[in-house]
Design a protein around this motif. Structure first.
Motif, short mmCIF file in Angstrom:
data_model
loop_
_atom_site.label_atom_id
_atom_site.label_comp_id
_atom_site.label_asym_id
_atom_site.label_seq_id
_atom_site.Cartn_x
_atom_site.Cartn_y
_atom_site.Cartn_z
N UNK A 199 -12.56 7.22 -5.90
CA UNK A 199 -13.37 6.02 -5.64
C UNK A 199 -14.30 5.81 -6.82
N UNK A 200 -14.79 4.58 -7.02
CA UNK A 200 -14.46 3.39 -6.25
C UNK A 200 -13.06 2.87 -6.59
N UNK A 201 -12.40 2.28 -5.61
CA UNK A 201 -11.07 1.72 -5.83
C UNK A 201 -10.85 0.56 -4.87
N UNK A 202 -10.30 -0.51 -5.38
CA UNK A 202 -9.92 -1.63 -4.53
C UNK A 202 -8.59 -1.31 -3.86
N UNK A 203 -8.42 -1.79 -2.64
CA UNK A 203 -7.16 -1.62 -1.92
C UNK A 203 -6.65 -3.00 -1.54
N UNK A 204 -5.48 -3.34 -2.05
CA UNK A 204 -4.87 -4.64 -1.82
C UNK A 204 -3.80 -4.53 -0.74
N UNK A 205 -3.98 -5.26 0.34
CA UNK A 205 -3.04 -5.25 1.46
C UNK A 205 -2.05 -6.40 1.27
N UNK A 238 -7.74 -9.90 1.93
CA UNK A 238 -6.56 -9.10 1.62
C UNK A 238 -6.90 -7.90 0.74
N UNK A 239 -8.18 -7.75 0.38
CA UNK A 239 -8.58 -6.63 -0.46
C UNK A 239 -9.94 -6.11 -0.02
N UNK A 240 -10.12 -4.81 -0.12
CA UNK A 240 -11.41 -4.17 0.17
C UNK A 240 -11.75 -3.24 -0.99
N UNK A 244 -14.71 -0.30 -14.96
CA UNK A 244 -14.07 -1.10 -13.92
C UNK A 244 -13.15 -0.23 -13.07
N UNK A 245 -12.99 -0.62 -11.80
CA UNK A 245 -12.19 0.17 -10.87
C UNK A 245 -10.73 -0.25 -10.90
N UNK A 246 -9.87 0.63 -10.43
CA UNK A 246 -8.46 0.33 -10.29
C UNK A 246 -8.18 -0.35 -8.96
N UNK A 247 -6.92 -0.75 -8.79
CA UNK A 247 -6.49 -1.40 -7.55
C UNK A 247 -5.23 -0.73 -7.05
N UNK A 248 -5.23 -0.35 -5.78
CA UNK A 248 -4.06 0.23 -5.14
C UNK A 248 -3.44 -0.83 -4.23
N UNK A 249 -2.15 -1.07 -4.40
CA UNK A 249 -1.44 -2.00 -3.53
C UNK A 249 -0.81 -1.21 -2.38
N UNK A 250 -0.98 -1.72 -1.17
CA UNK A 250 -0.46 -1.05 0.03
C UNK A 250 0.44 -2.01 0.80
N UNK A 251 1.58 -1.50 1.24
CA UNK A 251 2.47 -2.28 2.09
C UNK A 251 3.15 -1.31 3.05
N UNK A 252 2.77 -1.39 4.33
CA UNK A 252 3.28 -0.42 5.29
C UNK A 252 2.79 0.97 4.94
N UNK A 253 3.72 1.91 4.81
CA UNK A 253 3.33 3.28 4.48
C UNK A 253 3.40 3.57 2.98
N UNK A 254 3.68 2.55 2.19
CA UNK A 254 3.79 2.73 0.74
C UNK A 254 2.50 2.32 0.06
N UNK A 255 2.14 3.02 -1.00
CA UNK A 255 0.97 2.65 -1.78
C UNK A 255 1.17 3.06 -3.24
N UNK A 256 0.83 2.14 -4.13
CA UNK A 256 0.99 2.37 -5.57
C UNK A 256 -0.16 1.72 -6.32
#
Length: 437
Positions: free
Chosen positions: A18-24, A300-302, A400-412
């Motif tokens: 952290x900190x990291x953005x999470x994109x749904x 769509x992002x936190x 600056x923080x990174x961003x993790x993309x999440x879809x279902x059980x996958x995250x990258x």
């Protein structure tokens, strides 16, 4: 964030830090679909352009392009990103108060619609137009305040600013008529569209519609002498997860008391009102365009952050997070959003919440309800960070923080965090460097 098989916040924090953005990505798709469904009820054909400046993550742009959206760009690098993301040139519109020589040349070469915001735009468009006349849009503003408030001082100031907007051309001003006459007299340009954008985080549909009425009337008048084929009403549609206090001046605690619960922009009600205006001004045969950004990406992002310090004092307790206004420049006491602590619910108490910057303005809230026994190391989720975060972040004091993309059980990881080398990559060695002693 979607539930079910989705990774936990703790899992994501442990994997990416952290900190990291999470994109749904599922939420992004749902928002995009809901928006387009609402506009299917419009009596005119509708073009939807995603506001790239809102969140220029290439993954976001590529997925919206694949879904059939267009792109609203305001700079050359946004234009190149839009093209690389798969947006067709015919589905890109170029806005903004400044466009460089190279940007205008590129737009004309590709056949991208440019909305004129200054006489300089016209000069450059004429310079690069070929033998075929180039269709352009004209950006206007009605001078109407769309941020109504019970605070008379705030309302008066907002009305003053709206009447003097730096964007576009004021309706009813002789200079606006002179500019349209200049386009009409041009051998290489023709006025094909009218464009306006009235603000950001607008939550009052009635105020928005009132401001659009003179724009519609102007468009109808322009059609008598110009081949107008489109009306672009911009974006700025508000979301419920963000609250901007519409007050002139107040101590932080007073401002908190004056805030109303966040409300959503009623898109269906607004579309119905737009239909009435189009019918009233005989514009139902035009193509209508709009430029949503925040409405699609906000929730769509936190930002997933960690409590790095707790200071309990006589006048109140401070909770310091490792993510602050360097990552969320529009957040803070002027634009409030929810924050939740990961874990089971516990008795709550008010906290001042600040970010990690050595800067007095890095305050996220002066009255946030967090667990009374909050401690260092706990995870905090700052909601609705999809708009104006990645694209407006700075490396002032912290990277600056990174961003993790999440879809279902996958995250990258789709946007890596900034490093020391990134921050200082602009340094150029000069002859002025001190010699080694």
């Amino acid at each position: 964030m979607t539930v079910g098989t989705a990774p936990s916040w703790s899992e994501l924090a442990g994997r990416y830090g952290t900190p990291v953005h999470v994109l749904d990505l599922a939420k992004l798709a749902d928002n995009a679909s809901a928006f387009r469904r609402a506009w299917q009820r419009c009596v005119a054909p509708v073009d939807v352009y995603y506001s790239v400046k809102t969140n220029y993550l290439p993954l976001v742009c590529a997925r919206l392009a694949a879904d059939g959206w267009g792109a609203d760009v305001v700079a050359g690098h946004e234009l190149e990103l839009a093209l690389a993301s798969g947006f067709e040139p015919s589905r890109i519109v170029f806005n903004g108060p400044m466009k460089t020589v190279d940007e205008i040349r590129r737009a004309v070469d590709l056949g991208i619609r440019v909305n004129v915001d200054s006489p300089a735009d016209i000069t450059l468009l004429e310079k690069f137009a070929s033998s075929e006349r180039v269709g352009v849009g004209l950006r206007v503003h009605p001078g109407h305040n769309v941020y109504r408030s019970d605070d008379a001082a705030y309302a008066q100031a907002a009305e003053w600013r709206a009447a003097r907007s730096k964007f576009g051309w004021a309706l009813g001003d002789p200079a606006t008529d002179a500019l349209t006459a200049r386009v009409a007299a041009s051998d290489s340009l023709e006025l094909r569209g009218v464009h306006c954008h009235l603000g950001s985080q607008i939550t009052d549909e009635a105020a928005f519609l009132d401001a659009l009425r003179p724009v519609m009337a102007f468009t109808a008048r322009m059609r008598r002498d110009h081949p107008i084929d489109s009306l672009n009403i911009g974006g700025g549609f508000g979301v419920p997860g963000i609250d901007r206090p519409r007050v002139s001046s107040a101590a932080p605690a007073e401002a908190s008391a004056l805030r109303r619960p966040g409300r959503s922009f009623d898109m269906e009600h607004f579309v119905a009102g737009v239909n009435d205006l189009l019918d009233e001004h005989s514009l139902t045969d035009l193509r209508l365009a709009c430029e949503p950004g925040r409405y699609v990406v906000s929730d769509a992002m936190v930002l997933l952050s960690t409590v790095v310090g707790v200071k309990r004092q006589a006048l109140g307790a401070w909770a310091v997070l490792d993510g602050g206004l360097n990552l969320l420049p529009t957040a803070g006491v002027g634009e409030v959003r929810a924050m939740t602590v990961v874990g089971e619910a516990r008795p709550a108490a008010p906290y001042f919440v600040g970010g990690p910057l050595c800067y007095e303005g890095d305050v996220l809230s002066y009255r946030a309800l967090l667990p009374e026994d909050l401690s260092e190391g706990e995870l905090v989720v700052l909601h609705d960070t999809g708009a104006y975060s990645v694209s407006r972040a700075t490396n002032f004091i912290r990277p600056r923080a990174g961003v993790v993309a999440v879809h279902g059980d996958r995250h990258e990881l789709c946007w890596r965090p900034e490093s020391y080398d990134d921050i200082f990559s602009f340094h150029c060695t000069t002859s002025f460097e001190p010699t080694a002693r």
